[in-house]
Design a protein around this motif. Structure first.
Motif, PDB file in Angstrom:
ATOM      1  N   GLU A 356       0.273  -1.687   0.018  1.00 28.97           N
ATOM      2  CA  GLU A 356       0.234   0.025  -0.120  1.00 28.97           C
ATOM      3  C   GLU A 356       0.498   1.475  -0.245  1.00 28.97           C
ATOM      4  N   THR A 357       2.402   1.321   0.925  1.00 27.86           N
ATOM      5  CA  THR A 357       2.597   2.796   0.634  1.00 27.86           C
ATOM      6  C   THR A 357       3.637   3.049  -0.932  1.00 27.86           C
ATOM      7  N   LEU A 358       4.155   1.110  -1.357  1.00 26.50           N
ATOM      8  CA  LEU A 358       4.167   1.720  -2.897  1.00 26.50           C
ATOM      9  C   LEU A 358       3.612   2.352  -3.347  1.00 26.50           C
ATOM     10  N   ARG A 359       2.495   2.091  -3.246  1.00 29.50           N
ATOM     11  CA  ARG A 359       1.056   1.936  -4.457  1.00 29.50           C
ATOM     12  C   ARG A 359       0.898   3.701  -3.798  1.00 29.50           C
ATOM     13  N   ARG A 360       0.803   4.348  -2.963  1.00 32.38           N
ATOM     14  CA  ARG A 360       0.988   5.313  -2.177  1.00 32.38           C
ATOM     15  C   ARG A 360       1.968   6.615  -3.254  1.00 32.38           C
ATOM     16  N   ILE A 361       2.905   6.410  -3.147  1.00 33.46           N
ATOM     17  CA  ILE A 361       4.316   6.417  -3.695  1.00 33.46           C
ATOM     18  C   ILE A 361       4.259   6.439  -5.568  1.00 33.46           C
ATOM     19  N   ASP A 362       3.906   5.870  -5.600  1.00 32.45           N
ATOM     20  CA  ASP A 362       2.981   5.751  -7.274  1.00 32.45           C
ATOM     21  C   ASP A 362       2.603   6.859  -7.178  1.00 32.45           C
ATOM     22  N   ALA A 363       1.440   6.920  -6.877  1.00 29.68           N
ATOM     23  CA  ALA A 363      -0.270   7.681  -7.225  1.00 29.68           C
ATOM     24  C   ALA A 363       0.372   9.223  -6.578  1.00 29.68           C
TER      25      ALA A 363
END
Length: 389
Positions: A356-363
């Protein structure tokens, strides 16, 4: 004491530039000067000091003692008043071919003091394709004693034909301790504050200085890093996006208001507004309206660039926050840029997964790409906030 002393953590680059400055002196004296070339490309991450390194090298080229740091030549370069230094920076979103051709004409002149004619082109990656082609021709066929110093975040940001004709100087991100030492010794900042600013700025020297010396900069950082814990619903996401965009707009307005007024007043004066006497009227003479419209367009472009840069800085602050969350989740023994917010980092690390943290960084990174592609800032930031929720 030399002009290179202010380049923090750049020992390798300083060694290369110092040797080149010595070789440049040999060329002026009629020698061969191996190690000196007519075009240089300074690259490195934001805050590494690309422009500072290029300006220090310019001073070393124009100084009879290869950058002593205390003569009139060095002083004039460092304050931007040397007649043989032409320093340019795109004020708007890009640098046009018209501006580049005007710069090339100015670069063609002989040095007034007999050493070098130095062209320092900051943010060369913002040149349009036509401007880059014009720049390429100037670098391919440089006038005698003309040196081009181009600055860009990465070599790939420029055309390969330009890169291949420049000598590359790669700067690195200085360490936290080195930046803190500079703030403490040169700016008189208490060590604890200097260490905090250096760590929070992640090696970005000017950013660290702002955090150490400017209360408003620290407050803006706190507001940005408070966003993750505020995203409890859709309404809060929209409000957070609105605040972020509005803050960027206010910063752009504050940075450009006085400059815009001075530029407009000066242009009106040049075109005769308010003049009196035979044959004169108090309005703009012929051609003044067109020049004024062109100036207004440039000012709008500059405000847009400053707003975009302000938003991008805020997004990078958010990236650093989630990067620290990821480090906590993996138990990585690395320095946390936002260690002063350790409670918030630990709480979010427990409530979410690394995926989830990686998805937030991608966003966040996707939002940066959308802003670079001229997507409406409010829409792009709202979409990002909803993804971070």
């Amino acid at each position: 004491m030399t002009v290179f002393d202010d380049l923090v953590g750049q020992d390798q680059a300083v060694a290369v530039l110092s040797r080149a400055a010595t070789a440049a002196g040999e060329v002026v004296a009629g020698g061969r000067g191996a190690g000196m070339t007519h075009a240089w490309l300074f690259t490195g991450p934001p805050g590494a000091g690309r422009e500072d390194a290029a300006r220090a090298f310019a001073a070393a080229l124009l100084c009879p003692d290869a950058g002593c740091g205390h003569c009139d030549q060095c002083h004039q370069v460092l304050i931007g008043s040397h007649p043989d230094l032409e320093a340019v920076r795109p004020e708007g979103l890009s640098y046009s071919v018209k501006q580049t051709r005007e710069l090339i004409l100015r670069a063609a002149g002989a040095p007034t003091q007999g050493r070098w004619r130095v062209i320092l082109f900051e943010d060369a990656d913002r040149a349009t394709e036509s401007a880059a082609n014009a720049l390429l021709k100037a670098i391919e066929e440089p006038p005698p004693r003309t040196v081009w110093l181009l600055c860009s975040p990465a070599p790939d940001d420029l055309m390969i034909t330009i890169r291949s004709r420049c000598r590359l100087v790669t700067l690195t991100t200085p360490g936290t301790e080195a930046v803190a030492r500079v703030l403490s010794t040169r700016d008189g900042v208490p060590w604890e504050t200097a260490a905090f600013a250096a760590r929070a700025a992640q090696g970005h020297i000017s950013r660290a200085r702002a955090l150490a010396l400017d209360d408003a900069a620290r407050q803006r950082r706190e507001a940005v890093l408070g966003i993750p814990r505020s995203l409890t619903g859709v309404g809060e996401c929209v409000s957070a996006a609105e605040r972020l965009v509005k803050t960027a707009e206010e910063e752009a307005a504050a940075a450009t208001a006085a400059l815009n007024d001075n530029e407009t007043a000066e242009l009106r004066r040049i075109y005769g507004e308010g003049s009196t006497g035979k044959g004169l009227n108090r309005g703009l003479v012929r051609g003044g309206a067109g020049a004024l419209k062109e100036l207004e367009d440039r000012q709008k472009s500059r405000a847009t660039r400053i707003k975009r840069d302000s938003l991008d800085a805020a997004l990078l602050e958010l990236v650093s926050f989630y990067r620290d969350v990821l480090a906590v989740q993996f138990g990585a023994g690395v320095e946390l840029a936002n260690d002063d917010l350790r409670f918030d980092l630990d709480q979010l690390a427990k409530k979410s997964t690394p995926e989830e943290t990686l998805r937030r960084i991608d966003a966040i990174m996707q939002c940066r790409e959308r802003l670079a592609a001229n997507v409406n800032p409010q829409i792009a930031v709202e979409a990002m906030m909803l993804a971070l929720r």
